[in-house]
Design a protein around this motif. Sequence first.
Motif, PDB file in Angstrom:
ATOM      1  N   SER A   1      29.639   3.415   0.784  1.00 12.07           N
ATOM      2  CA  SER A   1      28.673   2.742   1.645  1.00 12.07           C
ATOM      3  C   SER A   1      27.687   1.960   0.792  1.00 12.07           C
ATOM      4  O   SER A   1      26.937   2.527  -0.008  1.00 12.07           O
ATOM      5  CB  SER A   1      27.913   3.756   2.507  1.00 12.07           C
ATOM      6  OG  SER A   1      26.932   3.086   3.295  1.00 12.07           O
ATOM      7  N   THR A   2      27.683   0.633   0.976  1.00  5.81           N
ATOM      8  CA  THR A   2      26.814  -0.227   0.179  1.00  5.81           C
ATOM      9  C   THR A   2      25.598  -0.709   0.959  1.00  5.81           C
ATOM     10  O   THR A   2      24.804  -1.494   0.432  1.00  5.81           O
ATOM     11  CB  THR A   2      27.597  -1.466  -0.314  1.00  5.81           C
ATOM     12  OG1 THR A   2      27.899  -2.321   0.804  1.00  5.81           O
ATOM     13  CG2 THR A   2      28.879  -1.073  -1.016  1.00  5.81           C
ATOM     14  N   VAL A   3      25.433  -0.266   2.197  1.00  3.05           N
ATOM     15  CA  VAL A   3      24.349  -0.767   3.044  1.00  3.05           C
ATOM     16  C   VAL A   3      23.135   0.157   2.966  1.00  3.05           C
ATOM     17  O   VAL A   3      23.245   1.330   2.586  1.00  3.05           O
ATOM     18  CB  VAL A   3      24.801  -0.922   4.512  1.00  3.05           C
ATOM     19  CG1 VAL A   3      25.942  -1.919   4.604  1.00  3.05           C
ATOM     20  CG2 VAL A   3      25.224   0.421   5.101  1.00  3.05           C
ATOM     21  N   ASN A   4      21.975  -0.377   3.338  1.00  2.00           N
ATOM     22  CA  ASN A   4      20.744   0.419   3.271  1.00  2.00           C
ATOM     23  C   ASN A   4      20.170   0.696   4.655  1.00  2.00           C
ATOM     24  O   ASN A   4      18.964   0.868   4.828  1.00  2.00           O
ATOM     25  CB  ASN A   4      19.697  -0.280   2.401  1.00  2.00           C
ATOM     26  CG  ASN A   4      19.326  -1.665   2.907  1.00  2.00           C
ATOM     27  OD1 ASN A   4      19.829  -2.110   3.942  1.00  2.00           O
ATOM     28  ND2 ASN A   4      18.454  -2.350   2.198  1.00  2.00           N
ATOM     29  N   VAL A   5      21.053   0.735   5.656  1.00  2.00           N
ATOM     30  CA  VAL A   5      20.631   1.031   7.027  1.00  2.00           C
ATOM     31  C   VAL A   5      21.388   2.253   7.526  1.00  2.00           C
ATOM     32  O   VAL A   5      22.463   2.599   7.029  1.00  2.00           O
ATOM     33  CB  VAL A   5      20.906  -0.167   7.971  1.00  2.00           C
ATOM     34  CG1 VAL A   5      20.056  -1.359   7.576  1.00  2.00           C
ATOM     35  CG2 VAL A   5      22.379  -0.542   7.963  1.00  2.00           C
ATOM     36  N   SER A   6      20.825   2.915   8.514  1.00  2.00           N
ATOM     37  CA  SER A   6      21.474   4.086   9.089  1.00  2.00           C
ATOM     38  C   SER A   6      22.704   3.683   9.895  1.00  2.00           C
ATOM     39  O   SER A   6      22.717   2.640  10.555  1.00  2.00           O
ATOM     40  CB  SER A   6      20.492   4.839   9.997  1.00  2.00           C
ATOM     41  OG  SER A   6      19.451   5.399   9.226  1.00  2.00           O
ATOM     42  N   LEU A   7      23.737   4.511   9.826  1.00  2.00           N
ATOM     43  CA  LEU A   7      24.985   4.263  10.530  1.00  2.00           C
ATOM     44  C   LEU A   7      25.302   5.459  11.425  1.00  2.00           C
ATOM     45  O   LEU A   7      24.571   6.466  11.414  1.00  2.00           O
ATOM     46  CB  LEU A   7      26.117   4.042   9.518  1.00  2.00           C
ATOM     47  CG  LEU A   7      25.938   2.892   8.528  1.00  2.00           C
ATOM     48  CD1 LEU A   7      27.040   2.932   7.467  1.00  2.00           C
ATOM     49  CD2 LEU A   7      25.949   1.546   9.242  1.00  2.00           C
TER      50      LEU A   7
ATOM     51  N   ASP B   1      16.327   6.691   5.851  1.00  2.00           N
ATOM     52  CA  ASP B   1      16.281   7.783   6.827  1.00  2.00           C
ATOM     53  C   ASP B   1      17.211   8.924   6.413  1.00  2.00           C
ATOM     54  O   ASP B   1      18.249   8.691   5.781  1.00  2.00           O
ATOM     55  CB  ASP B   1      16.704   7.279   8.210  1.00  2.00           C
ATOM     56  CG  ASP B   1      15.740   6.235   8.757  1.00  2.00           C
ATOM     57  OD1 ASP B   1      14.530   6.365   8.485  1.00  2.00           O
ATOM     58  OD2 ASP B   1      16.204   5.302   9.439  1.00  2.00           O
ATOM     59  N   PRO B   2      16.867  10.157   6.768  1.00  2.00           N
ATOM     60  CA  PRO B   2      17.764  11.290   6.490  1.00  2.00           C
ATOM     61  C   PRO B   2      19.114  11.084   7.169  1.00  2.00           C
ATOM     62  O   PRO B   2      19.207  10.454   8.236  1.00  2.00           O
ATOM     63  CB  PRO B   2      17.014  12.486   7.091  1.00  2.00           C
ATOM     64  CG  PRO B   2      15.587  12.059   7.141  1.00  2.00           C
ATOM     65  CD  PRO B   2      15.605  10.589   7.391  1.00  2.00           C
ATOM     66  N   ILE B   3      20.158  11.607   6.548  1.00  2.00           N
ATOM     67  CA  ILE B   3      21.514  11.478   7.079  1.00  2.00           C
ATOM     68  C   ILE B   3      21.910  12.788   7.747  1.00  2.00           C
ATOM     69  O   ILE B   3      22.086  13.810   7.071  1.00  2.00           O
ATOM     70  CB  ILE B   3      22.505  11.125   5.959  1.00  2.00           C
ATOM     71  CG1 ILE B   3      22.140   9.763   5.348  1.00  2.00           C
ATOM     72  CG2 ILE B   3      23.947  11.111   6.474  1.00  2.00           C
ATOM     73  CD1 ILE B   3      22.969   9.390   4.145  1.00  2.00           C
ATOM     74  N   PRO B   4      22.025  12.802   9.080  1.00  2.00           N
ATOM     75  CA  PRO B   4      22.393  14.044   9.772  1.00  2.00           C
ATOM     76  C   PRO B   4      23.886  14.341   9.597  1.00  2.00           C
ATOM     77  O   PRO B   4      24.735  13.490   9.865  1.00  2.00           O
ATOM     78  CB  PRO B   4      22.065  13.737  11.239  1.00  2.00           C
ATOM     79  CG  PRO B   4      22.199  12.253  11.346  1.00  2.00           C
ATOM     80  CD  PRO B   4      21.819  11.680  10.008  1.00  2.00           C
TER      81      PRO B   4
ATOM     82  N   ILE C   1      31.959  -0.047   3.097  1.00  2.00           N
ATOM     83  CA  ILE C   1      31.050  -0.394   4.192  1.00  2.00           C
ATOM     84  C   ILE C   1      30.072  -1.458   3.710  1.00  2.00           C
ATOM     85  O   ILE C   1      29.324  -1.232   2.754  1.00  2.00           O
ATOM     86  CB  ILE C   1      30.270   0.839   4.685  1.00  2.00           C
ATOM     87  CG1 ILE C   1      31.224   1.944   5.144  1.00  2.00           C
ATOM     88  CG2 ILE C   1      29.327   0.456   5.814  1.00  2.00           C
ATOM     89  CD1 ILE C   1      30.522   3.238   5.503  1.00  2.00           C
ATOM     90  N   GLY C   2      30.089  -2.615   4.379  1.00  2.00           N
ATOM     91  CA  GLY C   2      29.161  -3.684   4.037  1.00  2.00           C
ATOM     92  C   GLY C   2      29.803  -4.724   3.143  1.00  2.00           C
ATOM     93  O   GLY C   2      30.234  -4.412   2.031  1.00  2.00           O
ATOM     94  N   ILE C   3      29.894  -5.959   3.613  1.00  2.00           N
ATOM     95  CA  ILE C   3      30.477  -7.048   2.826  1.00  2.00           C
ATOM     96  C   ILE C   3      29.336  -7.962   2.410  1.00  2.00           C
ATOM     97  O   ILE C   3      29.111  -9.023   2.989  1.00  2.00           O
ATOM     98  CB  ILE C   3      31.542  -7.837   3.629  1.00  2.00           C
ATOM     99  CG1 ILE C   3      32.463  -6.886   4.385  1.00  2.00           C
ATOM    100  CG2 ILE C   3      32.324  -8.740   2.688  1.00  2.00           C
ATOM    101  CD1 ILE C   3      33.142  -5.858   3.512  1.00  2.00           C
ATOM    102  N   GLY C   4      28.593  -7.503   1.428  1.00  2.00           N
ATOM    103  CA  GLY C   4      27.438  -8.262   0.957  1.00  2.00           C
ATOM    104  C   GLY C   4      27.408  -8.302  -0.558  1.00  2.00           C
ATOM    105  O   GLY C   4      28.443  -8.317  -1.215  1.00  2.00           O
ATOM    106  N   GLY C   5      26.197  -8.274  -1.116  1.00  2.00           N
ATOM    107  CA  GLY C   5      26.042  -8.394  -2.563  1.00  2.00           C
ATOM    108  C   GLY C   5      26.778  -7.337  -3.350  1.00  2.00           C
ATOM    109  O   GLY C   5      27.330  -7.615  -4.421  1.00  2.00           O
ATOM    110  N   LEU C   6      26.788  -6.090  -2.853  1.00  2.00           N
ATOM    111  CA  LEU C   6      27.535  -5.013  -3.504  1.00  2.00           C
ATOM    112  C   LEU C   6      28.965  -4.937  -2.992  1.00  2.00           C
ATOM    113  O   LEU C   6      29.923  -4.842  -3.768  1.00  2.00           O
ATOM    114  CB  LEU C   6      26.835  -3.670  -3.260  1.00  2.00           C
ATOM    115  CG  LEU C   6      25.442  -3.475  -3.839  1.00  2.00           C
ATOM    116  CD1 LEU C   6      24.876  -2.126  -3.412  1.00  2.00           C
ATOM    117  CD2 LEU C   6      25.466  -3.569  -5.345  1.00  2.00           C
ATOM    118  N   GLY C   7      29.116  -4.968  -1.677  1.00  2.00           N
ATOM    119  CA  GLY C   7      30.417  -4.746  -1.061  1.00  2.00           C
ATOM    120  C   GLY C   7      31.459  -5.771  -1.450  1.00  2.00           C
ATOM    121  O   GLY C   7      32.640  -5.437  -1.614  1.00  2.00           O
TER     122      GLY C   7
END
Length: 340
Positions: free
Chosen positions: A236-242, A265-268, A174-180
């Motif tokens: 998951s390499t992103v820092n936003v809620s999904l 944010d907490p992950i439900p 998840i996420g095609i950026g610096g980590l992904g």
Amino acid sequence: MSEVVHAYAAPKAGAPLEPFEYDAGPLADNQVEVAVTHCGICHSDLSMIENEWGMSAFPLVPGHEASGAIVKMGSQVKGLKIGQRVGVGWQSGSCMSCSHCLGGDHNLCSDSAATIVGHHGGFADKVRCDWQFVVPLPDALSAADVGPLFCGGVTVFNPMLQYGVLPTHRIGVIGIGGLGHMALQFANKWGCEVTAFTSSDSKREEAKKLGAHNVVNSRDSDAMGKLKGSLDFVLSTVNVSLDWPVILDTLAPKGKLLLVGAVLDPIPVSAMALIMPQRSIGGSPIGSPTTIAKMLDFCARHEISPQIETFPMSKVNDALEHLKAGKARYRIVLENDLAG
């Protein structure tokens, strides 16, 4: 003997970096000093400059993806030599006596030292750390490319080792950026079938070039539904809620969701979504020095490198603004042009 280090430092939280000199003092017996040729910029550097984590000390010299050559060694240093090409990552020391350190998991030591926490980092002409935490560079890897591997790279490589990813596994990133963008390369060369999740269709072709066999728009409910129960491992390499329930539904029985992006944010999560298919959720930090060495060898063998943009170190504020604006593709590396 005094040792003047030329650097760039943030004088206070959120301030632009300024030229800065400091006296590093005598080299400790267990330390090495590295002449920095290149240093990557990580989002963690931004967080420290902004004091988002409440542990920054100013003036702060950021930089924890440094590469260069050893120029000084303390009397207790072993297995290294002057002039050897090495890299320095987030961790610069540990207690070397707890069960984690003795078991090879130095990165889990509760008494570890970080390169830019209470310590000046690699946006400088020199940086120091305990000798066990510099890692020699394979000849096949360039000093410019290697810096981002020491933080971003090992952050996505480590969970593949720790959680037993196999070449037969189907992996989602998840996420095609610096980590992904590095995770896609690792997973492909690991032998896995790789699915890239992105919210931007513009990254589809690039994700495939990086190693993805399949690319799915994470906002496309029909496409996500077709993945139900098919993936063994999702990173998951992103820092936003999904939409976490939808992400969990892509996991096969015994599948694992691994977080390396710091979601605030907490992950439900429904307990039944984990219990019945025996799924699990976990996290992973950086890797130990041994894991970093294994990652570097893997990169050299498979010709893996991060995609980088370079800036002179004297243009560090321009580079930081480029990163803040989300324009980096995909990692920024500073080239040392400081007058020592």
